[in-house]
Write a protein that holds these residues in place. Sequence first.
Motif, PDB file in Angstrom:
ATOM      1  N   ASP A 338       0.807  -1.233   0.000  1.00  0.00           N
ATOM      2  CA  ASP A 338       0.000   0.000   0.000  1.00  0.00           C
ATOM      3  C   ASP A 338       0.834   1.275   0.000  1.00  0.00           C
ATOM      4  N   LYS A 339       2.100   1.162   0.366  1.00  0.00           N
ATOM      5  CA  LYS A 339       2.927   2.359   0.481  1.00  0.00           C
ATOM      6  C   LYS A 339       3.863   2.489  -0.729  1.00  0.00           C
ATOM      7  N   GLU A 340       4.069   3.761  -1.164  1.00  0.00           N
ATOM      8  CA  GLU A 340       4.982   4.023  -2.281  1.00  0.00           C
ATOM      9  C   GLU A 340       5.920   5.172  -1.912  1.00  0.00           C
ATOM     10  N   THR A 341       7.057   5.201  -2.554  1.00  0.00           N
ATOM     11  CA  THR A 341       8.056   6.255  -2.310  1.00  0.00           C
ATOM     12  C   THR A 341       8.657   6.708  -3.636  1.00  0.00           C
ATOM     13  N   GLU A 342       9.226   7.933  -3.607  1.00  0.00           N
ATOM     14  CA  GLU A 342       9.868   8.448  -4.820  1.00  0.00           C
ATOM     15  C   GLU A 342      10.822   9.573  -4.423  1.00  0.00           C
ATOM     16  N   VAL A 343      11.838   9.748  -5.214  1.00  0.00           N
ATOM     17  CA  VAL A 343      12.773  10.855  -5.003  1.00  0.00           C
ATOM     18  C   VAL A 343      12.527  11.894  -6.084  1.00  0.00           C
ATOM     19  N   GLY A 344      12.295  13.159  -5.660  1.00  0.00           N
ATOM     20  CA  GLY A 344      11.983  14.224  -6.599  1.00  0.00           C
ATOM     21  C   GLY A 344      13.202  15.074  -6.944  1.00  0.00           C
ATOM     22  N   TYR A 345      12.955  16.159  -7.628  1.00  0.00           N
ATOM     23  CA  TYR A 345      14.013  17.082  -8.064  1.00  0.00           C
ATOM     24  C   TYR A 345      14.707  17.686  -6.851  1.00  0.00           C
ATOM     25  N   GLY A 346      16.023  17.753  -6.899  1.00  0.00           N
ATOM     26  CA  GLY A 346      16.799  18.363  -5.816  1.00  0.00           C
ATOM     27  C   GLY A 346      16.925  17.474  -4.594  1.00  0.00           C
ATOM     28  N   GLY A 347      16.618  16.177  -4.733  1.00  0.00           N
ATOM     29  CA  GLY A 347      16.759  15.254  -3.606  1.00  0.00           C
ATOM     30  C   GLY A 347      15.584  15.252  -2.641  1.00  0.00           C
ATOM     31  N   ILE A 348      14.491  15.962  -2.999  1.00  0.00           N
ATOM     32  CA  ILE A 348      13.295  15.944  -2.154  1.00  0.00           C
ATOM     33  C   ILE A 348      12.679  14.541  -2.220  1.00  0.00           C
ATOM     34  N   VAL A 349      12.286  14.008  -1.046  1.00  0.00           N
ATOM     35  CA  VAL A 349      11.734  12.643  -1.003  1.00  0.00           C
ATOM     36  C   VAL A 349      10.226  12.687  -0.737  1.00  0.00           C
ATOM     37  N   TRP A 350       9.517  11.698  -1.306  1.00  0.00           N
ATOM     38  CA  TRP A 350       8.064  11.575  -1.131  1.00  0.00           C
ATOM     39  C   TRP A 350       7.751  10.181  -0.587  1.00  0.00           C
ATOM     40  N   GLU A 351       6.807  10.141   0.345  1.00  0.00           N
ATOM     41  CA  GLU A 351       6.267   8.870   0.838  1.00  0.00           C
ATOM     42  C   GLU A 351       4.756   9.027   0.944  1.00  0.00           C
ATOM     43  N   TRP A 352       4.001   8.042   0.469  1.00  0.00           N
ATOM     44  CA  TRP A 352       2.545   8.178   0.537  1.00  0.00           C
ATOM     45  C   TRP A 352       1.850   6.816   0.545  1.00  0.00           C
ATOM     46  N   ILE A 353       0.589   6.827   1.011  1.00  0.00           N
ATOM     47  CA  ILE A 353      -0.291   5.651   0.941  1.00  0.00           C
ATOM     48  C   ILE A 353      -1.582   6.071   0.262  1.00  0.00           C
ATOM     49  N   ASP A 354      -2.210   5.139  -0.419  1.00  0.00           N
ATOM     50  CA  ASP A 354      -3.488   5.361  -1.096  1.00  0.00           C
ATOM     51  C   ASP A 354      -4.294   4.073  -0.904  1.00  0.00           C
ATOM     52  N   ILE A 355      -5.247   4.070   0.059  1.00  0.00           N
ATOM     53  CA  ILE A 355      -5.899   2.832   0.481  1.00  0.00           C
ATOM     54  C   ILE A 355      -7.422   2.970   0.519  1.00  0.00           C
ATOM     55  N   SER A 356      -8.100   1.824   0.520  1.00  0.00           N
ATOM     56  CA  SER A 356      -9.560   1.808   0.653  1.00  0.00           C
ATOM     57  C   SER A 356      -9.960   2.231   2.061  1.00  0.00           C
ATOM     58  N   VAL A 357     -11.114   2.872   2.172  1.00  0.00           N
ATOM     59  CA  VAL A 357     -11.619   3.348   3.463  1.00  0.00           C
ATOM     60  C   VAL A 357     -12.613   2.334   4.018  1.00  0.00           C
ATOM     61  N   SER A 358     -12.351   1.826   5.225  1.00  0.00           N
ATOM     62  CA  SER A 358     -13.281   0.906   5.885  1.00  0.00           C
ATOM     63  C   SER A 358     -14.452   1.693   6.463  1.00  0.00           C
ATOM     64  N   SER A 359     -15.529   0.996   6.823  1.00  0.00           N
ATOM     65  CA  SER A 359     -16.701   1.665   7.405  1.00  0.00           C
ATOM     66  C   SER A 359     -16.338   2.316   8.737  1.00  0.00           C
ATOM     67  N   ASP A 360     -15.419   1.695   9.484  1.00  0.00           N
ATOM     68  CA  ASP A 360     -14.984   2.251  10.762  1.00  0.00           C
ATOM     69  C   ASP A 360     -14.218   3.558  10.549  1.00  0.00           C
ATOM     70  N   THR A 361     -13.333   3.560   9.552  1.00  0.00           N
ATOM     71  CA  THR A 361     -12.585   4.793   9.248  1.00  0.00           C
ATOM     72  C   THR A 361     -13.517   5.876   8.716  1.00  0.00           C
TER      73      THR A 361
END
Length: 411
Positions: A338-361
């Motif tokens: 579920d998690k992804e990462t990437e390195v951007g311009y100038g050495g800036i780093v990105w980390e993110w998740i994109d997941i389904s939402v449960s009824s509880d959430t």
Amino acid sequence: MPEYTVLKDAVKYKAPDIQTLKRWVREKRIRASDKVYEPSLKKWIYVKEMPELKEDLEKITPKKSSIKPFIWIEVILMFIGLIIVSQGSYLTGIVGAYFLVFGISFLILTIKRTKKTFLVSGGLIGLLFLFNIISSAWVNRNIEIKKVVGTKCSSCGKILSADTTIISIPAREKRGDFITEYRDTLCEKCRKEMVQGAEDLFKEGIKEYRKRNYSAAKVKFQDAKGKYLKANTGKEEIKNITSLLKKITEKERQQKLKALKKLKKDYDDVTGITWYKNPYFIHYNNRNLTSIYIGHSKTSTWLRLKMSYRGDDWIFFEQAYLSYDGNTKEIIFNKYSDKETEVGYGGIVWEWIDISVSSDTERFLRKIVKSKNAKMRLSGKYTKTRNLTWRERQGIIDVLNGYDVLKQGID
């Protein structure tokens, strides 16, 4: 006359005749497992295989007792009886007594069967039957008891009226010194307080309604209506509240429709899915943001949650949290899929998740947007915590409203 040779413990003994062998068996000088040479057969056989010695062997061989398995059955009967008796009620007591007495009686007969033990066992069972008859008559006898009937204030508990009569009931139904039957109502003081509370809630509801805070107004009106109904008064007020609640329902519907129309639509003609996203910002992966969006097809509608981090250094987050006013919800995700990462311009780093939402959430999101102190946290080797902006909270509100429209099929 044939002479026999007995082989016992590797030693041979001579027996001149069968009578001598029979005597040795009775005296237990030879065993059933010893061997004897049978002259007529001209071979060695076991003592127990000689027909002439069978009767003598039976006399000295102890019979296997059949008492043990029966004792276990009777002990189990008594144990069950004790458990049932311990339950305390009359009916379970009688059933338990039967188990207990029958277990004891059969145990006596199993250990020793004599005329005396038969009489003792029969006497115990007879006494049990007699006790059952007498106790049954006793608990089923009619007794007189006081019955109090009246009214009681359901709010403060004050007894408003009470009439006492004498009634006859079976003794087994007695649960105390008297029986009470009170009908709930309201005393005059509590009724006035209830009506005053309903009027105050109605006024507060009107204020919220005029502010277009329809959710808060609905709660106030519903509480006010409940108090009027409990006080059994305010027919006109209840009628007005019911009318206002209908108007609120319609206005909420219009608000949700308006929210859906505000959302950005992106139709995927390959999958047949329409994606709905908030209108306030585009959630790029290289942003510190939290947002939700909708997936909608002909067969289903669902929510997805996106949480992202942007920085000069990796935080390697493995847990994600949302919180408001001391309430925290961990967002469960698979750190590998579920998690992804990437390195951007100038050495800036990105980390993110994109997941389904449960009824509880989903339920938690509906609460968090009403708070002004909503936060997100991404935690791993390092931690990033930040407050959600107005645009993030409003984006979640609009997406949730649009989601309700799509789920309910409102158009």
